[in-house]
Design a protein around this motif. Structure first.
Motif, short mmCIF file in Angstrom:
data_model
loop_
_atom_site.label_atom_id
_atom_site.label_comp_id
_atom_site.label_asym_id
_atom_site.label_seq_id
_atom_site.Cartn_x
_atom_site.Cartn_y
_atom_site.Cartn_z
N ILE A 1 0.87 -1.18 0.00
CA ILE A 1 0.00 0.00 0.00
C ILE A 1 0.90 1.22 0.00
O ILE A 1 1.66 1.45 0.95
CB ILE A 1 -0.91 0.04 1.24
CG1 ILE A 1 -1.55 -1.32 1.51
CG2 ILE A 1 -1.98 1.12 1.08
CD1 ILE A 1 -2.37 -1.35 2.79
N GLY A 2 0.84 2.00 -1.07
CA GLY A 2 1.66 3.21 -1.16
C GLY A 2 2.78 3.03 -2.18
O GLY A 2 3.56 2.08 -2.09
N GLY A 3 2.83 3.94 -3.14
CA GLY A 3 3.83 3.85 -4.21
C GLY A 3 4.88 4.93 -4.10
O GLY A 3 5.35 5.45 -5.10
N GLY A 4 5.29 5.27 -2.85
CA GLY A 4 6.42 6.18 -2.68
C GLY A 4 7.72 5.40 -2.84
O GLY A 4 7.71 4.23 -3.25
N PRO A 5 8.86 6.02 -2.51
CA PRO A 5 10.14 5.33 -2.67
C PRO A 5 10.19 3.99 -1.93
O PRO A 5 10.71 3.00 -2.48
CB PRO A 5 11.16 6.30 -2.06
CG PRO A 5 10.50 7.63 -2.14
CD PRO A 5 9.03 7.41 -2.05
N ALA A 6 9.63 3.93 -0.72
CA ALA A 6 9.71 2.69 0.06
C ALA A 6 8.89 1.58 -0.62
O ALA A 6 9.38 0.45 -0.80
CB ALA A 6 9.19 2.93 1.48
N PRO B 1 -4.86 5.86 -9.94
CA PRO B 1 -5.13 6.15 -8.55
C PRO B 1 -6.15 5.16 -7.98
O PRO B 1 -7.19 4.93 -8.58
CB PRO B 1 -5.73 7.55 -8.60
CG PRO B 1 -6.35 7.65 -9.97
CD PRO B 1 -5.58 6.73 -10.87
N GLN B 2 -5.81 4.60 -6.84
CA GLN B 2 -6.69 3.66 -6.16
C GLN B 2 -6.31 3.68 -4.66
O GLN B 2 -5.13 3.70 -4.33
CB GLN B 2 -6.51 2.25 -6.74
CG GLN B 2 -7.37 1.19 -6.13
CD GLN B 2 -8.86 1.47 -6.30
OE1 GLN B 2 -9.46 2.12 -5.43
NE2 GLN B 2 -9.46 0.98 -7.37
N GLU B 3 -7.30 3.69 -3.80
CA GLU B 3 -7.00 3.83 -2.38
C GLU B 3 -7.40 2.57 -1.62
O GLU B 3 -8.43 1.97 -1.91
CB GLU B 3 -7.77 5.03 -1.83
CG GLU B 3 -7.47 5.29 -0.37
CD GLU B 3 -8.12 6.57 0.14
OE1 GLU B 3 -8.90 7.19 -0.62
OE2 GLU B 3 -7.86 6.92 1.31
N VAL C 1 7.10 0.10 6.25
CA VAL C 1 8.39 0.65 5.85
C VAL C 1 8.26 2.13 5.48
O VAL C 1 7.17 2.60 5.14
CB VAL C 1 8.98 -0.11 4.62
CG1 VAL C 1 9.39 -1.51 4.98
CG2 VAL C 1 7.99 -0.12 3.45
N GLY C 2 9.37 2.82 5.55
CA GLY C 2 9.41 4.22 5.11
C GLY C 2 8.87 5.17 6.17
O GLY C 2 8.82 4.85 7.36
N ASP C 3 8.44 6.34 5.71
CA ASP C 3 8.07 7.43 6.63
C ASP C 3 6.94 7.06 7.59
O ASP C 3 6.83 7.65 8.66
CB ASP C 3 7.62 8.66 5.82
CG ASP C 3 8.81 9.45 5.27
OD1 ASP C 3 9.94 8.91 5.30
OD2 ASP C 3 8.59 10.57 4.78
#
Ligand SMILES: Cc1cc2nc3c(=O)[nH]c(=O)nc-3n(C[C@H](O)[C@H](O)[C@H](O)COP(=O)(O)OP(=O)(O)OC[C@H]3O[C@@H](n4cnc5c(N)ncnc54)[C@H](O)[C@@H]3O)c2cc1C
Length: 556
Positions: free
Chosen positions: A236-241, A307-309, A524-526
């Motif tokens: 869940i989430g497509g940021g760097p992590a 986009p999908q949540e 993971v990540g922020d």
């Protein structure tokens, strides 16, 4: 590039067929030939072609048609495509009318019927006309065009969405370019529809009025629905992590899906220049990093739904099940939460009302060019604010950074402070708190409370970008995983209290590093409690977590 168009109009179907045939045989390789048996239909065709941004090189109309004669048609057609060459087809009896049309109605040429052989009576003259047309022909933009206004929050949302998803588009500000003749013609052709801004025009001639990101996502083929309903690893989430985890997971054979609410790249995608990421000595933009990562992930077969949540998550035995905003579900063996953090809201009167109309959270990458020659304000003193100031300084006349403290030293990296000090059109305003923002339809002024003098100063401003820290949005996970008091997710050693494993933990091992209190759910990540809020650390955590996922999967 689509071929320019030769349009012929004649109510006599035999003549129409003959002219189309002759045009096609001589010019078909370089032009598209379209025929119409009525001037009214031909005008509709011209309007559709305008919406598609096609080019019309020639309009050739028979003079004698009921309802509307050839000259009248060409005069109307000229309002839509003024550059197109205009020619009449006439019978001998109409020669005089044709000659006066050339003089009075801006007709370029007339042809006598029959024109046999075309090699003598049609092509030489048309060659001249088309050569002339080609000399000043500029091909139109081929992709998506978006009409809106700078101060409309809906326009801003769409532009931001398209830019962050790397969908090329042409932006037409209908207010700024109100005097541009081509914009006027397009608005005329759209008629009342042009008031339903933002209007998005697609190259296939279709359009969306008052459109929203989800509609455009579907139209441009962004994938929002999963191909199957089960994955080894769901992220869940497509940021760097999340992207790093996907690349490592998929490259090591895990069937992997990413669900991303806005656009792959996450916060990093909003960064104008990341200068401290290993391997890029001159820095790279967050958009570029995101684009490269997406290509890499897709090469390994990662499915990216955006986009999908994800709106909720639950466990059913060894399966972790995600519910998406469109009510569909997908399940997986291992789940990774990489949802990062979102901007903290600035609490000051007027901010919510003017958001998207001069007041923006984050970099507002699409706004930089619009700020040419203007005075803009950046609120916040962290690296993200510093990067944005450097970016905007390239366009704006003056960039003013508002910080509550007495300097940037405690909050910003030295390399950025040095750059800012060397940039003459960036100014730092310390002890400054935004007290209120003002403006009818868009930001016009900011009231700033100066905490050292206790005075309020009201200053003119056309844009204000807010970078005042961020918090995770994890309320939807409350009943599933353990969080700290600020909503960050607890993982690994953070879950061991007084030597005890977390409540409900049934396995004979401790939670892995980066694993939450639910086996097989990783963070993971922020978004993770205690994480270092950096691109490299997010990428590192995403990559490392995959090793633990393999260990977890080996025992499921
Ligand atoms: C303007 C700016 C400049 C920065 N510059 C630098 C820099 O120069 N160097 C550096 O190292 N770091 C920089 N950072 C910090 C860095 O970008 C972050 O630390 C990093 O992006 C964190 O990555 P992440 O993957 O953990 O989370 P994020 O990047 O925040 O990505 C999380 C993603 O999850 C998505 N998401 C959230 N909830 C859901 C949900 N329910 N369903 C689906 N998707 C969801 C979000 O839309 C988002 O795309 C900068 C940050 C900003 C904002």
């Amino acid at each position: 590039m689509p071929k320019p168009i030769l349009l012929s109009v004649d109510d006599d179907s035999d003549v129409l067929r003959a002219i189309e045939r002759d045009l096609r045989s001589q010019y078909g390789a370089a032009y598209r030939v379209i025929g119409s048996d009525s001037p009214e239909k031909a005008l509709d065709i011209l309007k559709q072609l305008k919406v598609r941004n096609d080019s019309v090189a020639l309009m050739l109309a028979d003079q004698r048609m009921p309802q509307m004669n050839g000259v009248e048609f060409l005069q109307e057609g000229m309002q839509i495509f003024p550059e197109a060459k205009r020619a009449l087809l006439t019978a001998y009896a109409d020669t005089n009318a044709a000659i006066s049309a050339i003089n009075e109605a801006n007709i370029n040429y007339f042809f006598m019927k029959p024109w046999d052989p075309p090699e003598d009576h049609l092509y030489p003259q048309l060659d001249d006309l088309l050569d002339d047309w080609r000399a000043s022909y500029k091909p139109g933009f081929e992709g998506i065009r978006m009409l809106g206004t700078r101060w409309s929050p809906r326009s801003y949302e769409l532009r931001d969405f398209l830019a962050r998803n790397h969908v090329p588009y042409q932006w037409i500000d209908v207010e700024l370019s109100a005097n541009d003749p081509e914009t006027k013609r397009l608005l005329d052709v759209l008629g009342p529809e042009s008031s339903h801004l933002p209007v998005v025009l697609f190259p296939d001639g279709t359009k969306l009025l008052e459109s929203v990101p989800a509609e455009i996502a579907q139209k441009v083929g962004l994938r929002t629905r999963a191909q199957t309903n089960f994955y080894d690893l769901a992220i869940i989430g497509g940021g760097p992590a999340g992207l790093a985890a996907a690349v490592y997971g998929a490259s090591e054979g895990l069937h992997t899906v990413i669900v991303e609410r806005e656009a792959p790249g996450g916060q990093a995608g909003m960064s104008s220049r990341i200068e401290n990421y290993l391997g890029f000595p001159t820095g790279l933009s967050g958009g570029d990093l995101a684009r490269r990562a997406v290509v890499q992930a897709k090469r390994f077969g990662v499915e990216i739904l955006a986009p999908q949540e994800v709106v909720s998550a639950r466990m059913e035995g060894p399966y972790r099940i995600l519910k998406l905003a469109d009510n569909s579900e997908l399940s997986c063996h291992a789940l990774m939460i990489a949802t990062g953090v979102q901007w903290r809201r600035l609490e000051a009167p007027g901010v919510d009302r003017l958001q998207g109309a001069g007041v923006y959270y984050g970099g507002g990458a699409t706004e930089a060019l619009s700020c040419k020659g203007e005075v803009i304000y950046i609120v916040g003193g962290a690296n993200s604010a510093g990067q944005a100031a450097m970016n905007f300084a390239k366009y704006a006349e003056r960039v003013i950074i508002l910080v509550r403290g007495s300097s940037l030293a405690a909050t910003m990296s030295q390399y950025l402070i040095d750059q800012i000090e060397r940039t003459p059109n960036i100014q730092l305003w310390t002890h400054a708190n935004v007290a209120e923002v003002h403006g009818e339809s868009h930001l016009e002024e900011i009231s700033i409370l100066c905490s050292d003098t206790n005075k309020v100063e009201r200053v003119p401003a056309s844009a204000m970008f807010i970078f005042i820290g961020a918090l995770p949005q994890t309320d939807w996970l409350t009943s599933l995983v353990e969080r700290d008091e600020r909503g960050f997710l607890l993982t690994g050693p953070d879950l061991i209290r007084d030597g005890q494993r977390p409540k409900g933990w049934t396995l004979t091992r401790d939670p892995f590093l980066l694993e939450t209190n639910i086996p097989g759910i990783f963070a993971v990540g922020d978004v993770r409690h205690g994480s270092v809020k950096r691109v490299a650390s997010g990428v590192g955590e995403g990559s490392v977590a995959v090793q633990f996922i393999h260990q977890y999967l080996s025992k499921v």
